[in-house]
Design a protein around this motif. Structure first.
Motif, PDB file in Angstrom:
ATOM      1  N   GLY A  34       0.835  -1.186   0.000  1.00  0.00           N
ATOM      2  CA  GLY A  34       0.000   0.000   0.000  1.00  0.00           C
ATOM      3  C   GLY A  34       0.869   1.235   0.000  1.00  0.00           C
ATOM      4  N   PRO A  35       0.252   2.383  -0.205  1.00  0.00           N
ATOM      5  CA  PRO A  35       1.021   3.624  -0.202  1.00  0.00           C
ATOM      6  C   PRO A  35       1.501   3.955   1.203  1.00  0.00           C
ATOM      7  CG  PRO A  35      -1.317   4.107  -0.343  1.00  0.00           C
ATOM      8  CD  PRO A  35      -1.174   2.614  -0.436  1.00  0.00           C
ATOM      9  N   PRO A  36       2.357   4.949   1.330  1.00  0.00           N
ATOM     10  CA  PRO A  36       2.801   5.356   2.657  1.00  0.00           C
ATOM     11  C   PRO A  36       1.582   5.697   3.520  1.00  0.00           C
ATOM     12  CG  PRO A  36       3.849   6.705   0.947  1.00  0.00           C
ATOM     13  CD  PRO A  36       2.855   5.823   0.269  1.00  0.00           C
ATOM     14  N   GLY A  37       1.599   5.301   4.765  1.00  0.00           N
ATOM     15  CA  GLY A  37       0.518   5.648   5.681  1.00  0.00           C
ATOM     16  C   GLY A  37      -0.769   4.876   5.473  1.00  0.00           C
ATOM     17  N   SER A  38      -0.729   3.784   4.729  1.00  0.00           N
ATOM     18  CA  SER A  38      -1.961   3.042   4.439  1.00  0.00           C
ATOM     19  C   SER A  38      -2.354   2.089   5.565  1.00  0.00           C
ATOM     20  CB  SER A  38      -1.824   2.266   3.123  1.00  0.00           C
ATOM     21  OG  SER A  38      -0.774   1.338   3.204  1.00  0.00           O
ATOM     22  N   GLY A  39      -1.484   1.904   6.543  1.00  0.00           N
ATOM     23  CA  GLY A  39      -1.822   1.053   7.673  1.00  0.00           C
ATOM     24  C   GLY A  39      -1.228  -0.344   7.621  1.00  0.00           C
ATOM     25  N   LYS A  40      -0.230  -0.548   6.793  1.00  0.00           N
ATOM     26  CA  LYS A  40       0.376  -1.875   6.661  1.00  0.00           C
ATOM     27  C   LYS A  40       0.933  -2.378   7.989  1.00  0.00           C
ATOM     28  CE  LYS A  40       3.176  -0.402   3.525  1.00  0.00           C
ATOM     29  NZ  LYS A  40       2.742   0.976   3.410  1.00  0.00           N
ATOM     30  N   THR A  41       1.632  -1.517   8.699  1.00  0.00           N
ATOM     31  CA  THR A  41       2.246  -1.929   9.963  1.00  0.00           C
ATOM     32  C   THR A  41       1.186  -2.268  11.002  1.00  0.00           C
ATOM     33  OG1 THR A  41       4.188  -0.577   9.476  1.00  0.00           O
ATOM     34  CG2 THR A  41       3.866  -1.230  11.769  1.00  0.00           C
ATOM     35  N   THR A  42       0.129  -1.484  11.051  1.00  0.00           N
ATOM     36  CA  THR A  42      -0.975  -1.764  11.984  1.00  0.00           C
ATOM     37  C   THR A  42      -1.618  -3.099  11.657  1.00  0.00           C
ATOM     38  OG1 THR A  42      -1.401   0.585  12.311  1.00  0.00           O
ATOM     39  CG2 THR A  42      -3.216  -0.932  12.811  1.00  0.00           C
ATOM     40  N   GLN A  43      -1.895  -3.342  10.390  1.00  0.00           N
ATOM     41  CA  GLN A  43      -2.534  -4.597   9.991  1.00  0.00           C
ATOM     42  C   GLN A  43      -1.592  -5.780  10.233  1.00  0.00           C
ATOM     43  OE1 GLN A  43      -5.738  -4.797   9.449  1.00  0.00           O
ATOM     44  NE2 GLN A  43      -5.815  -2.572   9.710  1.00  0.00           N
ATOM     45  N   ALA A  44      -0.307  -5.595  10.013  1.00  0.00           N
ATOM     46  CA  ALA A  44       0.656  -6.667  10.282  1.00  0.00           C
ATOM     47  C   ALA A  44       0.623  -7.040  11.766  1.00  0.00           C
ATOM     48  CB  ALA A  44       2.060  -6.231   9.875  1.00  0.00           C
ATOM     49  N   ARG A  45       0.520  -6.034  12.621  1.00  0.00           N
ATOM     50  CA  ARG A  45       0.448  -6.299  14.062  1.00  0.00           C
ATOM     51  C   ARG A  45      -0.828  -7.061  14.409  1.00  0.00           C
ATOM     52  NH1 ARG A  45      -1.978  -2.974  17.644  1.00  0.00           N
ATOM     53  NH2 ARG A  45      -1.735  -1.224  16.221  1.00  0.00           N
ATOM     54  N   PHE A  46      -1.964  -6.639  13.836  1.00  0.00           N
ATOM     55  CA  PHE A  46      -3.236  -7.338  14.078  1.00  0.00           C
ATOM     56  C   PHE A  46      -3.146  -8.794  13.619  1.00  0.00           C
ATOM     57  CE2 PHE A  46      -6.111  -3.302  13.652  1.00  0.00           C
ATOM     58  CZ  PHE A  46      -5.719  -2.877  14.910  1.00  0.00           C
ATOM     59  N   LEU A  47      -2.584  -9.004  12.429  1.00  0.00           N
ATOM     60  CA  LEU A  47      -2.463 -10.361  11.885  1.00  0.00           C
ATOM     61  C   LEU A  47      -1.547 -11.225  12.741  1.00  0.00           C
ATOM     62  CD1 LEU A  47      -2.270  -9.342   8.148  1.00  0.00           C
ATOM     63  CD2 LEU A  47      -4.080 -10.737   9.177  1.00  0.00           C
ATOM     64  N   ARG A  48      -0.463 -10.629  13.219  1.00  0.00           N
ATOM     65  CA  ARG A  48       0.463 -11.357  14.100  1.00  0.00           C
ATOM     66  C   ARG A  48      -0.268 -11.804  15.369  1.00  0.00           C
ATOM     67  NH1 ARG A  48       4.191  -7.443  15.382  1.00  0.00           N
ATOM     68  NH2 ARG A  48       3.041  -6.977  17.270  1.00  0.00           N
ATOM     69  N   GLU A  49      -1.061 -10.903  15.934  1.00  0.00           N
ATOM     70  CA  GLU A  49      -1.791 -11.229  17.156  1.00  0.00           C
ATOM     71  C   GLU A  49      -2.868 -12.289  16.918  1.00  0.00           C
ATOM     72  OE1 GLU A  49      -3.134  -7.415  18.551  1.00  0.00           O
ATOM     73  OE2 GLU A  49      -1.081  -6.764  19.028  1.00  0.00           O
ATOM     74  N   LYS A  50      -3.612 -12.181  15.828  1.00  0.00           N
ATOM     75  CA  LYS A  50      -4.707 -13.119  15.566  1.00  0.00           C
ATOM     76  C   LYS A  50      -4.208 -14.515  15.220  1.00  0.00           C
ATOM     77  CE  LYS A  50      -8.888 -14.106  13.044  1.00  0.00           C
ATOM     78  NZ  LYS A  50      -9.630 -14.610  14.169  1.00  0.00           N
ATOM     79  N   TYR A  51      -3.221 -14.588  14.327  1.00  0.00           N
ATOM     80  CA  TYR A  51      -2.784 -15.883  13.809  1.00  0.00           C
ATOM     81  C   TYR A  51      -1.526 -16.427  14.484  1.00  0.00           C
ATOM     82  CZ  TYR A  51      -6.304 -15.054  10.271  1.00  0.00           C
ATOM     83  OH  TYR A  51      -7.481 -14.812   9.633  1.00  0.00           O
ATOM     84  N   GLY A  52      -0.925 -15.644  15.368  1.00  0.00           N
ATOM     85  CA  GLY A  52       0.277 -16.109  16.056  1.00  0.00           C
ATOM     86  C   GLY A  52       1.453 -16.321  15.123  1.00  0.00           C
ATOM     87  N   ILE A  53       1.531 -15.483  14.091  1.00  0.00           N
ATOM     88  CA  ILE A  53       2.627 -15.587  13.134  1.00  0.00           C
ATOM     89  C   ILE A  53       3.466 -14.314  13.195  1.00  0.00           C
ATOM     90  CG2 ILE A  53       1.482 -17.229  11.596  1.00  0.00           C
ATOM     91  CD1 ILE A  53       0.627 -14.922   9.823  1.00  0.00           C
ATOM     92  N   PRO A  54       4.761 -14.441  12.976  1.00  0.00           N
ATOM     93  CA  PRO A  54       5.627 -13.262  13.079  1.00  0.00           C
ATOM     94  C   PRO A  54       5.492 -12.328  11.882  1.00  0.00           C
ATOM     95  CG  PRO A  54       6.899 -15.160  12.414  1.00  0.00           C
ATOM     96  CD  PRO A  54       5.511 -15.663  12.709  1.00  0.00           C
TER      97      PRO A  54
END
Length: 188
Positions: A34-54
């Motif tokens: 996604g473009p800068p500021g699109s929330g990739k890092t936030t979504q990566a954190r959510f996905l890490r928490e939900k699925y237990g993947i790094p």
């Protein structure tokens, strides 16, 4: 440079890895773009928490590699081996070139993981500017946005069969995440 990497990523990756579909119990590999500021890092954190993947952050690996592609690939291999590869991982900022996509395809195959789910977080330019206000100068941001669009269109025309899931990213982070989870569940 970063936005160019993000724009080319999904199409290169989907092309290189399209023969390995996601399958239940086989791990989960997700690539966020996604473009800068699109929330990739936030979504990566959510996905890490939900699925237990790094989460493997390509930008951090690039800084450590200091521009050496071989060192970058070695660092990625090391991170994947260190992580529980059977569960999978989330990639943010890698791959950004055809060679990196080919290397990732090799790693995914070696780990017996399915092809990545490539998710593009689509955020309007004005929203990107609002989110990034004060984080970088306007001229640099405008150039990153323009590069992102130019190269994303070029990549889409070069790889018309790419498996990219575009998600409207200018909603609340939780709504975006719910959409991603639904997509992952439907894809499996």
């Amino acid at each position: 440079m970063l936005s160019r990497r993000l724009a080319v990523l999904p199409l290169i990756l989907a092309s290189a890895l399209s023969v390995f579909p996601q399958a239940p119990g086989k791990g989960l590999v997700i690539v966020l773009i996604g473009p800068p500021g699109s929330g990739k890092t936030t979504q990566a954190r959510f996905l890490r928490e939900k699925y237990g993947i790094p989460t493997l952050a390509g930008n951090q690996l690039r800084r450590k590699a200091a521009g050496d592609p071989e060192k970058l690939n070695a660092l990625l291999r090391q991170q994947i081996q260190k992580a529980d590869a059977k569960k999978g991982f989330v990639l943010d900022g890698y791959p950004s070139t055809r060679a990196e996509a080919d290397f990732l395809a090799k790693l995914v195959t070696e780990a017996n993981l399915p092809a990545p789910i490539v998710i593009q977080l689509d955020v309007p330019d004005e929203e990107v500017r609002r989110r990034m206000k004060g984080k970088e100068d306007a001229a640099s941001l405008d150039e990153r946005i323009a590069t992102y669009h130019r190269e994303l269109e070029l990549a889409r025309s070069y790889y018309p069969q790419a498996d990219i899931w575009t998600i409207i990213g200018n909603r609340s982070p939780q709504k975006v995440f719910e959409t991603i989870v639904t997509l992952i569940q439907d894809r499996k």
